[in-house]
Design a protein around this motif. Structure first.
Motif, short mmCIF file in Angstrom:
data_model
loop_
_atom_site.label_atom_id
_atom_site.label_comp_id
_atom_site.label_asym_id
_atom_site.label_seq_id
_atom_site.Cartn_x
_atom_site.Cartn_y
_atom_site.Cartn_z
N ALA A 69 12.30 -20.78 16.29
CA ALA A 69 12.91 -19.46 16.42
C ALA A 69 14.41 -19.48 16.17
O ALA A 69 15.03 -18.44 16.01
CB ALA A 69 12.62 -18.89 17.81
N GLU A 70 15.01 -20.69 16.15
CA GLU A 70 16.45 -20.80 15.92
C GLU A 70 16.76 -21.14 14.46
O GLU A 70 17.89 -21.50 14.14
CB GLU A 70 17.03 -21.88 16.83
CG GLU A 70 16.89 -21.54 18.32
CD GLU A 70 17.27 -22.70 19.22
OE1 GLU A 70 18.16 -22.52 20.05
OE2 GLU A 70 16.65 -23.77 19.07
N ASP A 91 20.29 -13.06 28.61
CA ASP A 91 20.08 -14.47 28.33
C ASP A 91 21.45 -15.13 28.37
O ASP A 91 22.33 -14.77 27.57
CB ASP A 91 19.44 -14.61 26.95
CG ASP A 91 18.55 -15.83 26.83
OD1 ASP A 91 18.59 -16.66 27.74
OD2 ASP A 91 17.84 -15.93 25.83
N GLY A 107 10.11 -15.53 18.10
CA GLY A 107 11.05 -15.75 19.18
C GLY A 107 10.46 -15.38 20.52
O GLY A 107 9.52 -16.02 21.01
N TRP A 108 10.96 -14.29 21.10
CA TRP A 108 10.63 -13.94 22.49
C TRP A 108 9.16 -13.58 22.68
O TRP A 108 8.53 -13.99 23.65
CB TRP A 108 11.53 -12.79 22.94
CG TRP A 108 11.45 -12.51 24.40
CD1 TRP A 108 11.64 -13.37 25.43
CD2 TRP A 108 11.15 -11.24 25.00
NE1 TRP A 108 11.50 -12.73 26.64
CE2 TRP A 108 11.20 -11.42 26.40
CE3 TRP A 108 10.87 -9.97 24.50
CZ2 TRP A 108 10.97 -10.37 27.30
CZ3 TRP A 108 10.64 -8.93 25.38
CH2 TRP A 108 10.69 -9.14 26.76
N SER A 143 14.13 -17.48 28.21
CA SER A 143 13.73 -16.09 27.98
C SER A 143 12.21 -15.95 27.96
O SER A 143 11.67 -14.91 28.36
CB SER A 143 14.33 -15.58 26.67
OG SER A 143 13.90 -16.35 25.57
N GLY A 144 11.52 -17.01 27.53
CA GLY A 144 10.06 -16.95 27.53
C GLY A 144 9.46 -16.94 28.91
O GLY A 144 8.29 -16.58 29.10
N TRP A 159 14.97 -20.64 24.53
CA TRP A 159 13.78 -19.79 24.38
C TRP A 159 12.80 -20.02 25.52
O TRP A 159 11.96 -19.16 25.79
CB TRP A 159 13.11 -20.04 23.02
CG TRP A 159 13.93 -19.50 21.88
CD1 TRP A 159 14.70 -20.22 21.02
CD2 TRP A 159 14.09 -18.14 21.52
NE1 TRP A 159 15.31 -19.39 20.13
CE2 TRP A 159 14.95 -18.11 20.41
CE3 TRP A 159 13.57 -16.93 22.02
CZ2 TRP A 159 15.33 -16.91 19.78
CZ3 TRP A 159 13.94 -15.74 21.39
CH2 TRP A 159 14.81 -15.74 20.30
N GLN A 174 11.31 -11.35 16.67
CA GLN A 174 10.82 -11.93 17.93
C GLN A 174 9.35 -12.33 17.89
O GLN A 174 8.83 -12.85 18.87
CB GLN A 174 11.08 -10.95 19.07
CG GLN A 174 12.55 -10.65 19.29
CD GLN A 174 13.38 -11.91 19.44
OE1 GLN A 174 13.00 -12.86 20.12
NE2 GLN A 174 14.54 -11.94 18.79
N SER A 217 7.41 -17.10 22.49
CA SER A 217 7.64 -18.03 23.61
C SER A 217 7.07 -17.46 24.91
O SER A 217 6.54 -18.20 25.74
CB SER A 217 9.13 -18.31 23.77
OG SER A 217 9.86 -17.13 24.06
#
Length: 973
Positions: free
Chosen positions: A239-240, A137, A616-617, A586-587, A583, A613, A620
């Motif tokens: 997510a941040e 990322d 997060g990942w 990466s999503g 995100w 995640q 997303s």
């Protein structure tokens, strides 16, 4: 047989004494070494013993040896060749979640990448096509922050393009650093062709996914409260956000009654309702007061004033205000209060506050803390915003990008909401008589920015959003989650909660380093332009030139010639300056990698990342894939826990308790680190520290020494000509293969279920208990003293060869370097001459070796052996016997046990590693008794057994009959 019910045996095979009591072979009186007499004495028998020969050194020296093995893999192109083999079980794709390219890897990275390596290596050896495409990322605030600091240090103010170009260079440098660090851990993969989210083709794919979201109606642009970091001056995604303790001022605020159409209050006042808040800085934005429709509210009189609040919270509120006595005047359901109006509590401070605060209804109001009356500021909270929409309230947010009050806050303009704003608002409320009780500190979990760790504000701004409830999307996502396999199983609850409660996804960031949002604005009418034609033009630009071009090329040169605003027909346009949330990048990796790379496919079989995640990942990726491909991007999701030190504290470099992977590799080697990963139940939080590393190092040595013994006794064994068939193996050797079969079965299950710690414990038990503490100890004499090509020795070697072959291949995905070293010293069987163990298949379970009835019989023998060992230790400590090998053991067993032991009477001395054993039948109802006494006869100079047959052969008067025959047989050859 010495009489009815008595069975006796002298050891037909013996063993040299334990290492602590002897040299490598017999040496009575300290004169002989390795079975040899001292010079000038009778005879040297050293050459007649089959002593082990070193195949791999005892000292692993992994830090130096591992890079040499890596160089071998590169020369042999092992990774590529492993993928080019036949894959009868089809593809198995693990999709790599991209780490951030902004620094050296930490132990959490090592844990995660090594776990992924276990999976792909095992699946490849198990007959799958399982490539590993690592990724990074590259966009986002952390890199931009570091690069901006560099420019500031030089006193420079870069253009947006100059900043982006430096960010790209910064990210690429750390990709190369992390790549080397991951490779040093033994992680195999497409290191020469990883995926990078800053590559032009990937950036174009991000634009393509965004365009598809637009086409399907998920994207909108509007004013809405978002998490806002005033330090970094940007919106943040959920997510941040990290929740950490914060001490805030807690206040009870009085809202004076303005209009009471339903007669809730008495005629005599003054009358108030009371709201509790820990964010006084939001009071200037108050536009309403929320009540729960089903809660009982009461009006109480205290100290000449009347207060309206939830009945369950009256006592706590009065206590907090220091009020001892009050009277209950009336009771009302929350629904009855709707339509009542109150004044803003700062009315009179400034004309901007000369406005009402109406009573509204909201189901999110609780009676757990506070007063049951919620101060509502639609510009500063998601729930408040939704309530404001329902009641037609404006979205007031008098706070700027830096967290300072704007002119809409009247006298507070220019004050930072945290640094001065809270105190200023509280002081103004105090002067107005609008506080009930004192301001008190309140510690609570408050959202902070994951990058700068500063407290965030909820602030309404114009942003780009993905609408989560579009056409029932949230419910579709919750249903899709149920069709995914989650490890550990309970992690489904976490992702479910995250999706069920997540707000609309704020897609925009007010930064420079990222993929620009491909939207245009008409200069004539100000409308947003997101047409199929305009999006296609942006996609073409990024695909050909990368996302930098979005910030360099004028709008008119991006859009097709003659393009007109679909709203007013205008022909002059500007571009959106915000970038997409990182995100989103990466999503969208499932689109940029799984759908684009040859040999990969969508959806992937496995995603594996840390537990954070789920918001997060994992989250997303699910949102984007389900929205534009109508299915999740993964079939299985595995979660690893957090890295902790030995005391259970989270590892943080700033706390001084972090251990770097490089440090462990330099001191212990990558295989020790990999063995630690396999030992951890990584579904939970994982601990690491010096003591844990020492325990794992000890376990590594046991496994390595097991291989040393196995290989050291196979130096003259050719499996093509010397192997003994399974049917001809003695029962002890078949027991060893039975235990090996159980290990292989458990190991395969552990790999398939991703529970590597079960494999670790099974292997450790097999090496330490089944082999070292029993089987290998028992067969040493057979290996060392028998004629080299005797059936007894070849049988033992056959088992050692099979154990080496299967154990090395079973452990190859974990101890990648050590097993390669073992394989390089191993003589494989016909059809097994793979240049690298990592080109070999995973061993079968070999169910034909499993014999549960045999295992039960030997469980009995082993339990008796444990009892014998205890008695021998006691006899040695008491001085009754010098050493176990010089003892005779007498067992008196009850009938049922006697009958089970009798068939093994001739083997008992061998199993107990004593010179002689006597088995007797005890009276009915008795228990097993064991007695150890000195053995009769003399000690053999070659095998160290004390036997009556020593001296029976005049040619070799210092040897027992068995050893004399072996020596004479060797002399005849």
């Amino acid at each position: 047989m010495t009489g009815d019910g008595d069975l006796t045996t002298a050891r037909s095979t013996g063993t040299p004494p334990p290492a602590e009591a002897r040299p490598e072979a017999p040496a009575p009186d300290g004169a002989r070494q390795n079975g040899a007499t001292a010079p000038g004495t009778e005879q040297d028998y050293r050459a007649t013993l089959n002593l082990p020969r070193e195949a791999i050194p005892m000292r692993a020296n992994l830090a130096q040896r591992e890079p040499e093995i890596q160089a071998l893999w590169e020369r042999l192109d092992v990774y590529r060749r492993s993928l080019n083999r036949a894959a009868p079980r089809g593809p198995f794709i693990l999709h790599d979640g991209p780490p951030y390219s902004n620094g050296d890897i930490h132990m959490g990275h090592a844990l995660n990448k090594i776990l992924k390596d276990f999976i792909t290596r095992h699946r490849t050896m198990a007959g799958f096509y399982s490539p590993y495409v690592p990724g990074w990322d590259n966009h986002g605030l952390p890199i931009e922050y570091e690069v901006t600091k560099e420019f500031r240090t030089r006193g420079e103010t870069p253009s947006k393009l100059a900043l982006r170009q430096r960010c790209r260079k910064f990210a690429r440098r750390w990709v190369e650093v992390q790549k080397r660090e991951f490779q040093r851990l033994g992680v195999r993969g497409e290191w020469d062709n990883p995926y990078l989210t800053m590559d032009h083709t990937f950036e174009a794919k991000i634009v393509e996914v965004f365009a598809e979201l637009v086409k399907r109606g998920f994207v909108y642009h509007g004013l809405k409260p978002v998490y806002w970091c005033p330090s970094d001056e940007t919106a943040l995604a959920e997510a941040e956000i990290e929740y950490t303790p914060k001490v805030s001022p807690s206040i009870y605020v009085l809202f004076p009654l303005r209009h009471d159409p339903k007669g809730i209050f008495p005629a005599q006042g003054p009358n108030y309702t009371v709201a509790w808040t820990t964010t006084p800085w939001t009071i200037p934005a108050n536009l309403a007061l929320a009540f729960h429709p089903d809660v009982d509210y009461v009006v109480v009189r205290a100290e000449e004033a009347c207060y309206l609040l939830a009945e369950p919270l009256v006592e706590a509120t009065m206590h907090a205000a220091g009020i001892a006595d009050w009277d209950l005047l009336s009771r009302h359901k929350g629904a009855e209060i709707e339509g009542t109006d109150f004044w803003h509590p700062l009315r009179g401070v400034d004309p901007v506050y000369d406005r009402p605060s109406p009573a509204v209804l909201a189901s999110y109001v609780t009676v757990e803390t506070g007063t049951g009356v919620v101060h509502t500021a639609p510009g500063h909270g998601e729930e408040d915003f939704r309530t404001g929409l329902a009641y037609g309230l404006r979205t007031l947010s008098p706070v700027d990008d830096q967290g300072r009050f704007t002119a809409e806050a009247g006298p507070f303009a220019g004050l930072h909401v945290f640094h001065q704003g809270n105190d200023a608002v509280n002081a103004a409320l105090q002067r107005q008589g609008a506080l009930l009780g004192a301001v008190t500190p309140y510690e609570h979990q408050y959202p902070h920015c994951w990058r700068c760790h500063g407290a965030i504000v909820f602030r309404a701004t114009n942003q780009w959003f993905m609408k989560i409830d579009h056409n029932g999307f949230r419910q579709r996502a919750l249903k899709a989650i149920q069709g995914v396999r989650w490890h550990p199983a309970e992690s489904i609850n976490r992702i479910t909660a995250m999706v069920a409660g997540r707000p609309d996804w704020c897609l925009s960031r007010q930064r420079s380093w990222g993929v620009g949002i491909p939207a245009f604005y008409c200069e004539s009418c100000g409308e947003v332009i997101l047409t199929e034609e305009s999006l296609a033009a942006a996609h073409r630009l990024v695909r050909e030139w990368g996302s930098d071009a979005w910030f360099a090329v004028p709008a008119e040169e991006i859009l097709p010639r003659g393009f007109q605003c679909p709203h007013c027909g205008g022909t002059r346009f500007t571009k959106e300056t915000d970038i997409l949330d990182v995100w989103f990048d990466s999503g969208a990796t499932w689109a940029g990698v799984l759908e684009e790379r040859e040999g990969l496919h969508f959806p992937a079989e496995v995603y594996l990342e840390g537990s954070d995640q789920h918001r997060g990942w994992f989250n997303s990726s699910l949102m984007l894939a389900l929205a534009v491909r109508d299915q999740p991007p993964y079939q299985t999701v595995i979660t690893n826990g957090w890295m902790l030190d030995e005391t259970g504290r989270a590892m943080h470099k700033s706390w001084g308790n972090a251990i770097s992977p490089e440090e462990v590799v330099k001191q212990h080697g990558a295989d020790v680190l990999r063995l630690w990963v396999s030992s951890a139940d990584y579904f939970e939080d994982v601990r690491l520290g010096p003591q844990i590393l020492q325990r794992v190092t000890d376990a590594y040595r046991r496994i390595r020494n097991t291989f040393r013994f196995l290989l050291g006794n196979l130096y003259d064994f050719d499996p093509a000509t010397d192997a003994v068939s399974d049917a001809e193996l003695p029962e002890l050797d078949r027991w060893a293969l039975h235990r090996l079969a159980l290990l292989l079965e458990r190991g395969n299950v552990a790999y398939e279920t991703f529970e590597f710690h079960r494999l670790y414990h099974a292997v450790h038990t097999f090496c330490a208990v089944d082999l070292s503490a029993f089987y290998l100890d028992v067969i040493k004499d057979r290996l060392y003293t028998s004629v080299p090509d005797s059936r007894a020795r070849r049988s033992a070697q056959t088992v050692l060869w099979r154990i080496t072959d299967h154990l090395a291949r079973l452990l190859a995905p974990i101890l990648v370097f050590t097993c390669e070293e073992v394989w390089s010293r191993f003589e494989p069987g016909p059809g097994q001459r793979w240049e690298s163990i990592h080109l070999a298949p995973m061993p079968d379970a070999h169910t034909q070796w499993r014999d549960d009835a045999l295992g039960e019989r030997w469980d009995t023998l082993l339990s008796v052996r444990d009892a014998v060992n205890r008695v021998l230790e006691e006899a040695k400590a008491a001085g009754i016997v010098e050493r176990p090998l010089a003892a005779v053991v007498t067992l008196t067993a009850p009938l049922d046990l006697y009958e089970r032991l009798a068939p093994y009477a001739d083997e008992l001395a061998t199993l107990f590693i004593v010179s002689q054993a006597l088995l007797r039948q005890g009276p009915a109802g008795s228990e097993l008794t064991v007695e150890a006494t000195p053995a009769g006869g003399r000690r053999c100079d070659r095998c160290w057994l004390t036997l009556p047959s020593v001296g029976a052969r005049s040619e070799h008067p210092a040897l027992c009959e068995r050893c004399a025959e072996a020596v004479m047989e060797l002399a005849r050859r």
